[in-house]
Motif scaffolding. Structure first.
Motif, PDB file in Angstrom:
ATOM      1  N   THR A   3       0.823  -1.213   0.000  1.00  0.00           N
ATOM      2  CA  THR A   3       0.000   0.000   0.000  1.00  0.00           C
ATOM      3  C   THR A   3       0.858   1.265   0.000  1.00  0.00           C
ATOM      4  OG1 THR A   3      -0.172   0.013   2.424  1.00  0.00           O
ATOM      5  CG2 THR A   3      -1.888  -1.161   1.196  1.00  0.00           C
ATOM      6  N   GLN A   4       2.047   1.170  -0.531  1.00  0.00           N
ATOM      7  CA  GLN A   4       2.952   2.314  -0.579  1.00  0.00           C
ATOM      8  C   GLN A   4       2.325   3.433  -1.421  1.00  0.00           C
ATOM      9  OE1 GLN A   4       6.782   1.112  -2.024  1.00  0.00           O
ATOM     10  NE2 GLN A   4       7.851   2.802  -1.043  1.00  0.00           N
ATOM     11  N   SER A   5       2.223   4.622  -0.845  1.00  0.00           N
ATOM     12  CA  SER A   5       1.666   5.751  -1.593  1.00  0.00           C
ATOM     13  C   SER A   5       2.713   6.321  -2.536  1.00  0.00           C
ATOM     14  CB  SER A   5       1.142   6.833  -0.641  1.00  0.00           C
ATOM     15  OG  SER A   5       2.116   7.198   0.314  1.00  0.00           O
ATOM     16  N   LYS A   6       2.252   7.073  -3.543  1.00  0.00           N
ATOM     17  CA  LYS A   6       3.141   7.658  -4.546  1.00  0.00           C
ATOM     18  C   LYS A   6       2.976   9.172  -4.540  1.00  0.00           C
ATOM     19  CE  LYS A   6       2.816   3.543  -7.485  1.00  0.00           C
ATOM     20  NZ  LYS A   6       2.445   3.024  -8.825  1.00  0.00           N
ATOM     21  N   SER A   7       4.077   9.864  -4.382  1.00  0.00           N
ATOM     22  CA  SER A   7       4.029  11.317  -4.226  1.00  0.00           C
ATOM     23  C   SER A   7       3.639  12.046  -5.503  1.00  0.00           C
ATOM     24  CB  SER A   7       5.389  11.838  -3.740  1.00  0.00           C
ATOM     25  OG  SER A   7       5.732  11.264  -2.501  1.00  0.00           O
ATOM     26  N   GLN A  35      -3.642   0.362  -2.039  1.00  0.00           N
ATOM     27  CA  GLN A  35      -4.497   0.977  -1.021  1.00  0.00           C
ATOM     28  C   GLN A  35      -5.967   0.671  -1.292  1.00  0.00           C
ATOM     29  OE1 GLN A  35      -3.205   5.051   0.433  1.00  0.00           O
ATOM     30  NE2 GLN A  35      -2.078   4.965  -1.498  1.00  0.00           N
ATOM     31  N   ALA A  36      -6.352   0.719  -2.566  1.00  0.00           N
ATOM     32  CA  ALA A  36      -7.730   0.385  -2.933  1.00  0.00           C
ATOM     33  C   ALA A  36      -8.014  -1.082  -2.623  1.00  0.00           C
ATOM     34  CB  ALA A  36      -7.953   0.670  -4.414  1.00  0.00           C
ATOM     35  N   LYS A  37      -7.037  -1.945  -2.858  1.00  0.00           N
ATOM     36  CA  LYS A  37      -7.199  -3.377  -2.575  1.00  0.00           C
ATOM     37  C   LYS A  37      -7.432  -3.627  -1.090  1.00  0.00           C
ATOM     38  CE  LYS A  37      -4.836  -7.835  -3.178  1.00  0.00           C
ATOM     39  NZ  LYS A  37      -3.602  -8.498  -3.696  1.00  0.00           N
ATOM     40  N   LEU A  38      -6.635  -2.968  -0.247  1.00  0.00           N
ATOM     41  CA  LEU A  38      -6.800  -3.141   1.194  1.00  0.00           C
ATOM     42  C   LEU A  38      -8.133  -2.571   1.654  1.00  0.00           C
ATOM     43  CD1 LEU A  38      -5.843  -3.945   3.985  1.00  0.00           C
ATOM     44  CD2 LEU A  38      -4.487  -1.843   4.092  1.00  0.00           C
ATOM     45  N   ALA A  39      -8.521  -1.417   1.109  1.00  0.00           N
ATOM     46  CA  ALA A  39      -9.790  -0.801   1.492  1.00  0.00           C
ATOM     47  C   ALA A  39     -10.967  -1.726   1.167  1.00  0.00           C
ATOM     48  CB  ALA A  39      -9.949   0.538   0.790  1.00  0.00           C
ATOM     49  N   LYS A  40     -10.919  -2.378   0.021  1.00  0.00           N
ATOM     50  CA  LYS A  40     -11.995  -3.303  -0.367  1.00  0.00           C
ATOM     51  C   LYS A  40     -12.044  -4.505   0.571  1.00  0.00           C
ATOM     52  CE  LYS A  40     -11.954  -1.995  -5.253  1.00  0.00           C
ATOM     53  NZ  LYS A  40     -11.604  -2.416  -6.646  1.00  0.00           N
ATOM     54  N   ASP A  57      -1.933   3.726   3.739  1.00  0.00           N
ATOM     55  CA  ASP A  57      -0.672   3.696   3.003  1.00  0.00           C
ATOM     56  C   ASP A  57       0.552   3.586   3.892  1.00  0.00           C
ATOM     57  OD1 ASP A  57      -1.366   6.319   3.870  1.00  0.00           O
ATOM     58  OD2 ASP A  57       0.151   7.185   2.555  1.00  0.00           O
ATOM     59  N   THR A  58       1.594   3.025   3.303  1.00  0.00           N
ATOM     60  CA  THR A  58       2.910   3.047   3.940  1.00  0.00           C
ATOM     61  C   THR A  58       3.745   4.128   3.249  1.00  0.00           C
ATOM     62  OG1 THR A  58       3.709   1.306   2.453  1.00  0.00           O
ATOM     63  CG2 THR A  58       2.863   0.622   4.598  1.00  0.00           C
ATOM     64  N   SER A  59       4.872   4.451   3.848  1.00  0.00           N
ATOM     65  CA  SER A  59       5.701   5.566   3.388  1.00  0.00           C
ATOM     66  C   SER A  59       6.168   5.389   1.939  1.00  0.00           C
ATOM     67  CB  SER A  59       6.928   5.707   4.293  1.00  0.00           C
ATOM     68  OG  SER A  59       7.833   6.647   3.757  1.00  0.00           O
ATOM     69  N   PRO A  60       6.105   6.472   1.150  1.00  0.00           N
ATOM     70  CA  PRO A  60       6.620   6.403  -0.228  1.00  0.00           C
ATOM     71  C   PRO A  60       8.144   6.414  -0.292  1.00  0.00           C
ATOM     72  CG  PRO A  60       5.909   8.633   0.255  1.00  0.00           C
ATOM     73  CD  PRO A  60       5.534   7.801   1.455  1.00  0.00           C
ATOM     74  N   ASP A  61       8.785   6.643   0.850  1.00  0.00           N
ATOM     75  CA  ASP A  61      10.235   6.832   0.872  1.00  0.00           C
ATOM     76  C   ASP A  61      11.031   5.573   1.188  1.00  0.00           C
ATOM     77  OD1 ASP A  61       9.847   9.568   0.367  1.00  0.00           O
ATOM     78  OD2 ASP A  61       9.544   9.966   2.497  1.00  0.00           O
ATOM     79  N   PHE A  62      10.323   4.451   1.451  1.00  0.00           N
ATOM     80  CA  PHE A  62      11.049   3.223   1.753  1.00  0.00           C
ATOM     81  C   PHE A  62      10.271   2.045   1.194  1.00  0.00           C
ATOM     82  CE2 PHE A  62      13.132  -0.108   4.175  1.00  0.00           C
ATOM     83  CZ  PHE A  62      14.454   0.337   4.201  1.00  0.00           C
ATOM     84  N   VAL A  63      10.979   1.002   0.804  1.00  0.00           N
ATOM     85  CA  VAL A  63      10.368  -0.139   0.114  1.00  0.00           C
ATOM     86  C   VAL A  63       9.237  -0.750   0.939  1.00  0.00           C
ATOM     87  CG1 VAL A  63      10.795  -2.400  -0.919  1.00  0.00           C
ATOM     88  CG2 VAL A  63      12.565  -0.632  -1.001  1.00  0.00           C
ATOM     89  N   GLY A  64       8.058  -0.860   0.323  1.00  0.00           N
ATOM     90  CA  GLY A  64       6.910  -1.456   1.003  1.00  0.00           C
ATOM     91  C   GLY A  64       6.339  -2.642   0.258  1.00  0.00           C
ATOM     92  N   LYS A  65       7.058  -3.095  -0.763  1.00  0.00           N
ATOM     93  CA  LYS A  65       6.597  -4.218  -1.586  1.00  0.00           C
ATOM     94  C   LYS A  65       7.220  -5.523  -1.109  1.00  0.00           C
ATOM     95  CE  LYS A  65       6.341  -5.613  -6.462  1.00  0.00           C
ATOM     96  NZ  LYS A  65       6.746  -5.254  -7.856  1.00  0.00           N
ATOM     97  N   ASN A  66       6.435  -6.599  -1.184  1.00  0.00           N
ATOM     98  CA  ASN A  66       6.905  -7.932  -0.776  1.00  0.00           C
ATOM     99  C   ASN A  66       7.365  -7.962   0.681  1.00  0.00           C
ATOM    100  OD1 ASN A  66       6.465  -9.012  -3.379  1.00  0.00           O
ATOM    101  ND2 ASN A  66       8.449  -8.260  -4.068  1.00  0.00           N
TER     102      ASN A  66
END
Length: 417
Positions: free
Chosen positions: A16-20, A31-36, A80-89
């Motif tokens: 759910t990493q946000s994008k600036s 983020q949409a996936k988690l919200a659903k 969301d998690t921070s856009p400044d650090f890896v949040g994938k996998n």
């Protein structure tokens, strides 16, 4: 605690990493996936008023189950998690009955050590959750979401008396859009509590005033027989501007309540360079001074430039200190503190140096202090949380609900006297 852990595990698996730098709402598909997923869970729990807005904000209301009037309150957390650090996998790992010493993250290339993080000494005997050292853990928000969902489940299943409770999960809080996504016409809470990544007992109701400063520099490249009369190097001007910032007032040297300037991004060429700064200060007057200082620096460096060249500076205020609003409603803080004390937790009042819903909702006159999720070292590969701390956060939420009901009773008695 098993279901609490299961929820955290399930939510952490979603990136759910946000994008600036996007206008999409929400800024990322995860983020949409988690919200659903959360919408489905709330609906299955019987919270029929749950609604997923077009901007990705999930809003729900658990109706009161008592007849006498009780103030409506809310619990909020971001998706969301921070856009400044890896949040994938994200691959959490579980350390049960922690006995002290270093914790190898993943294959051991990264180590979580009590030498670097002494708070680990207080985790002896507890269950610790970490990442594998390649990503953040997401304990700031995924734990908060799991705690709210677990508390709401408990309130429903145990039929605990409560007033109206609003539940909100917002997208893009880490890029400053969180509370702006809330439909305030559907959020009728008198006050709320924002669950954020803080250690056990964390309570915040003061924060930085924060502004973004964007500087656009247009130069002129000329590398021929002579550059003396024609070249204006935008990169050089950017360097000069940054060198005018007081060296001891940049983010690197700031602690606790000290304000700062932070160069968050610089990119460009000789012809065009852009800089982005974040300005932070707890004090309103100092905040204004810092913004004026940036204009003065840009103006000084922009004097006597070639007619085709210029420096353009824009300032956008992101949020203001929430204390002005929260201090008008001391009972909101008193209830949070008492809830922690009743759960055998010592309240740890802290200053908030990040953007949260509290300061953004304060702009609308809604007090919303931050309470802990039970984790540490957020936005980094050293992030961790203890399962017992997560359960304590659940207990505090439930106790806040009970104290809100009691607060009305006590308030009514006092008024009659």
């Amino acid at each position: 605690m098993d279901r609490l852990l299961e929820r955290f595990w399930e939510y952490s698996a979603i990136n759910t990493q946000s994008k600036s730098y996007t206008k999409s709402k929400p800024s990322s598909i995860g983020q949409a996936k988690l919200a659903k997923l959360l919408l489905t869970e709330l609906t299955e729990l019987g919270v029929s008023t749950s609604e997923l807005l077009e901007n990705g904000c999930l809003m729900a209301k658990l109706p009161a189950n008592i007849e006498h009037p009780v103030p409506a309150i809310g619990f909020i957390c971001h998706l969301d998690t921070s856009p400044d650090f890896v949040g994938k996998n994200v691959k959490p790992q579980l350390i049960e009955n922690y006995r002290g010493g270093d914790i190898a993250l993943g294959i051991g290339n990264v180590v979580l050590s009590p030498v670097m993080f002494p708070i680990l000494h207080e985790m002896i005997g507890k269950t610790i959750i970490t990442s594998d050292g390649k990503t953040l853990l997401g304990a700031e928000n995924k734990a908060g979401i799991a705690e709210i969902m677990t508390a709401i489940t408990h309130l429903i299943q145990q039929n605990i008396p409560h007033g109206d409770i609003y539940i909100v999960f917002t997208p893009d809080a880490k890029i400053g859009r969180g509370a702006n996504n809330i439909d305030l016409k559907k959020f009728n809470a008198e006050w709320a509590y924002n669950l954020v990544g803080r250690g056990i007992g964390g309570l915040e109701y003061e924060n930085f005033n924060i502004a973004n400063v964007r500087i656009k520099i247009i130069g002129k490249g000329m590398l021929k027989e002579s550059s003396k009369e024609g070249m204006v190097n935008a990169l050089t001007l950017a360097t000069r501007i940054h060198n005018q910032i007081p060296s001891q007032e940049i983010a690197t040297y700031s602690i606790m309540d000290q304000g700062f300037y932070h160069l968050s991004c610089i990119k460009g060429t000789v012809d065009k360079t852009e800089m982005n700064y974040i300005i932070c200060d707890f004090d309103e007057q100092n905040f204004a001074k810092r913004k004026r200082a940036m204009f003065q620096i840009a103006e000084e460096q922009g004097k006597d430039l070639h007619p085709d060249c210029y420096i353009e500076l824009t300032v956008d205020d992101i949020c203001y200190n929430m204390n002005k609003v929260v201090y008008k409603y001391p009972h909101v803080i008193d209830i949070a503190k008492q809830a922690m004390i009743d759960c055998n937790i010592k309240p740890n009042v802290q200053l908030n140096r990040d953007i949260t819903h509290g300061e953004l909702l304060a702009a609308y006159g809604i007090p919303c202090p931050n309470i802990f999720t039970g984790g540490y070292n957020f936005h980094s590969k050293y992030e961790f949380i203890c399962l017992e701390g997560m359960q304590q956060a659940v207990d505090v939420i439930i106790r806040i609900v009970a104290l809100t009901v009691q607060y009305v009773k006590f308030d009514r008695v006092a008024a009659n006297q």
